[in-house]
Scaffold this motif. Sequence first.
Motif, PDB file in Angstrom:
ATOM      1  N   ALA A   1       0.828  -1.205   0.000  1.00  0.00           N
ATOM      2  CA  ALA A   1       0.000   0.000   0.000  1.00  0.00           C
ATOM      3  C   ALA A   1       0.867   1.263   0.000  1.00  0.00           C
ATOM      4  CB  ALA A   1      -0.926  -0.002   1.208  1.00  0.00           C
ATOM      5  N   ALA A   2       1.959   1.231   0.749  1.00  0.00           N
ATOM      6  CA  ALA A   2       2.833   2.403   0.834  1.00  0.00           C
ATOM      7  C   ALA A   2       3.515   2.712  -0.491  1.00  0.00           C
ATOM      8  CB  ALA A   2       3.878   2.197   1.926  1.00  0.00           C
ATOM      9  N   ILE A   3       3.847   1.683  -1.264  1.00  0.00           N
ATOM     10  CA  ILE A   3       4.499   1.969  -2.546  1.00  0.00           C
ATOM     11  C   ILE A   3       3.501   2.117  -3.691  1.00  0.00           C
ATOM     12  CG2 ILE A   3       6.702   0.947  -1.893  1.00  0.00           C
ATOM     13  CD1 ILE A   3       5.993  -1.494  -3.566  1.00  0.00           C
ATOM     14  N   ALA A   4       2.337   1.477  -3.575  1.00  0.00           N
ATOM     15  CA  ALA A   4       1.342   1.553  -4.650  1.00  0.00           C
ATOM     16  C   ALA A   4       0.463   2.790  -4.549  1.00  0.00           C
ATOM     17  CB  ALA A   4       0.467   0.306  -4.649  1.00  0.00           C
ATOM     18  N   ALA A   5       0.201   3.239  -3.343  1.00  0.00           N
ATOM     19  CA  ALA A   5      -0.694   4.381  -3.153  1.00  0.00           C
ATOM     20  C   ALA A   5      -0.212   5.259  -2.001  1.00  0.00           C
ATOM     21  CB  ALA A   5      -2.106   3.886  -2.888  1.00  0.00           C
ATOM     22  N   PRO A   6       0.971   5.840  -2.122  1.00  0.00           N
ATOM     23  CA  PRO A   6       1.519   6.621  -1.002  1.00  0.00           C
ATOM     24  C   PRO A   6       0.688   7.854  -0.660  1.00  0.00           C
ATOM     25  CG  PRO A   6       2.838   6.942  -2.976  1.00  0.00           C
ATOM     26  CD  PRO A   6       1.848   5.848  -3.278  1.00  0.00           C
ATOM     27  N   GLU A   7      -0.078   8.363  -1.626  1.00  0.00           N
ATOM     28  CA  GLU A   7      -0.867   9.563  -1.366  1.00  0.00           C
ATOM     29  C   GLU A   7      -2.091   9.293  -0.490  1.00  0.00           C
ATOM     30  OE1 GLU A   7      -2.454   7.458  -4.833  1.00  0.00           O
ATOM     31  OE2 GLU A   7      -0.444   8.112  -4.318  1.00  0.00           O
ATOM     32  N   ILE A   8      -2.542   8.030  -0.410  1.00  0.00           N
ATOM     33  CA  ILE A   8      -3.707   7.726   0.429  1.00  0.00           C
ATOM     34  C   ILE A   8      -3.375   6.829   1.610  1.00  0.00           C
ATOM     35  CG2 ILE A   8      -5.373   8.028  -1.429  1.00  0.00           C
ATOM     36  CD1 ILE A   8      -5.554   4.971  -1.575  1.00  0.00           C
ATOM     37  N   PHE A   9      -2.228   6.177   1.578  1.00  0.00           N
ATOM     38  CA  PHE A   9      -1.862   5.272   2.665  1.00  0.00           C
ATOM     39  C   PHE A   9      -1.031   6.028   3.685  1.00  0.00           C
ATOM     40  CE2 PHE A   9       0.817   2.052   4.681  1.00  0.00           C
ATOM     41  CZ  PHE A   9      -0.173   1.196   5.137  1.00  0.00           C
ATOM     42  N   SER A  10      -1.611   6.224   4.873  1.00  0.00           N
ATOM     43  CA  SER A  10      -0.898   6.989   5.893  1.00  0.00           C
ATOM     44  C   SER A  10      -0.671   6.206   7.182  1.00  0.00           C
ATOM     45  CB  SER A  10      -1.648   8.278   6.212  1.00  0.00           C
ATOM     46  OG  SER A  10      -2.940   7.974   6.701  1.00  0.00           O
ATOM     47  N   LYS A  11      -1.420   5.140   7.383  1.00  0.00           N
ATOM     48  CA  LYS A  11      -1.285   4.339   8.599  1.00  0.00           C
ATOM     49  C   LYS A  11      -1.318   2.867   8.219  1.00  0.00           C
ATOM     50  CE  LYS A  11      -3.667   7.735  11.375  1.00  0.00           C
ATOM     51  NZ  LYS A  11      -4.826   8.050  12.200  1.00  0.00           N
ATOM     52  N   GLY A  12      -0.814   2.024   9.087  1.00  0.00           N
ATOM     53  CA  GLY A  12      -0.862   0.590   8.828  1.00  0.00           C
ATOM     54  C   GLY A  12      -2.277   0.050   8.915  1.00  0.00           C
ATOM     55  N   PHE A  13      -2.536  -1.017   8.185  1.00  0.00           N
ATOM     56  CA  PHE A  13      -3.830  -1.675   8.257  1.00  0.00           C
ATOM     57  C   PHE A  13      -3.947  -2.428   9.576  1.00  0.00           C
ATOM     58  CE2 PHE A  13      -3.678  -1.136   3.644  1.00  0.00           C
ATOM     59  CZ  PHE A  13      -4.988  -0.810   3.371  1.00  0.00           C
ATOM     60  N   PRO A  14      -5.147  -2.526  10.128  1.00  0.00           N
ATOM     61  CA  PRO A  14      -5.329  -3.298  11.364  1.00  0.00           C
ATOM     62  C   PRO A  14      -5.138  -4.793  11.119  1.00  0.00           C
ATOM     63  CG  PRO A  14      -7.443  -2.473  10.569  1.00  0.00           C
ATOM     64  CD  PRO A  14      -6.386  -1.898   9.681  1.00  0.00           C
ATOM     65  N   SER A  15      -4.929  -5.523  12.169  1.00  0.00           N
ATOM     66  CA  SER A  15      -4.634  -6.959  12.056  1.00  0.00           C
ATOM     67  C   SER A  15      -5.761  -7.727  11.358  1.00  0.00           C
ATOM     68  CB  SER A  15      -4.356  -7.559  13.429  1.00  0.00           C
ATOM     69  OG  SER A  15      -5.461  -7.389  14.281  1.00  0.00           O
ATOM     70  N   GLU A  16      -7.007  -7.303  11.528  1.00  0.00           N
ATOM     71  CA  GLU A  16      -8.119  -7.975  10.867  1.00  0.00           C
ATOM     72  C   GLU A  16      -7.983  -7.898   9.339  1.00  0.00           C
ATOM     73  OE1 GLU A  16      -9.349  -6.703  14.894  1.00  0.00           O
ATOM     74  OE2 GLU A  16      -8.554  -5.582  13.193  1.00  0.00           O
ATOM     75  N   TYR A  17      -7.551  -6.755   8.849  1.00  0.00           N
ATOM     76  CA  TYR A  17      -7.361  -6.603   7.416  1.00  0.00           C
ATOM     77  C   TYR A  17      -6.204  -7.457   6.921  1.00  0.00           C
ATOM     78  CZ  TYR A  17     -10.728  -2.904   6.560  1.00  0.00           C
ATOM     79  OH  TYR A  17     -11.883  -2.207   6.388  1.00  0.00           O
ATOM     80  N   LYS A  18      -5.198  -7.610   7.727  1.00  0.00           N
ATOM     81  CA  LYS A  18      -4.057  -8.442   7.334  1.00  0.00           C
ATOM     82  C   LYS A  18      -4.466  -9.914   7.252  1.00  0.00           C
ATOM     83  CE  LYS A  18      -0.766  -5.091   8.905  1.00  0.00           C
ATOM     84  NZ  LYS A  18       0.281  -4.700   9.810  1.00  0.00           N
TER      85      LYS A  18
END
Length: 88
Positions: free
Chosen positions: A22-39
């Motif tokens: 997410a950080a490399i594919a969409a750096p303009e919208i990704f600002s925080k880590g995903f929660p464990s449920e999403y992982k």
Amino acid sequence: MQVNVSVQEVRDTARTDLDFLAAIAAPEIFSKGFPSEYKVIWKMLCDAALDTNEKFHHFVLGLPRGFAKTTVVKLWGSWLILYTDNRF
């Protein structure tokens, strides 16, 4: 700060780490880590996509508005193109 990494290291990390992808594919919208449920959901999606038995045909994800469902699906689409032999 500059960090030296190989292209292969980036590919390998993006293949297994939702936050990194997410950080490399969409750096303009990704600002925080995903929660464990999403992982966990991410791992299920990726494992199912790599399953050669083709048992995975449908997946239902019920979450309220504003919970990044579309973002995750777009990232997954990118992941499918990059890391599977599926043709689109």
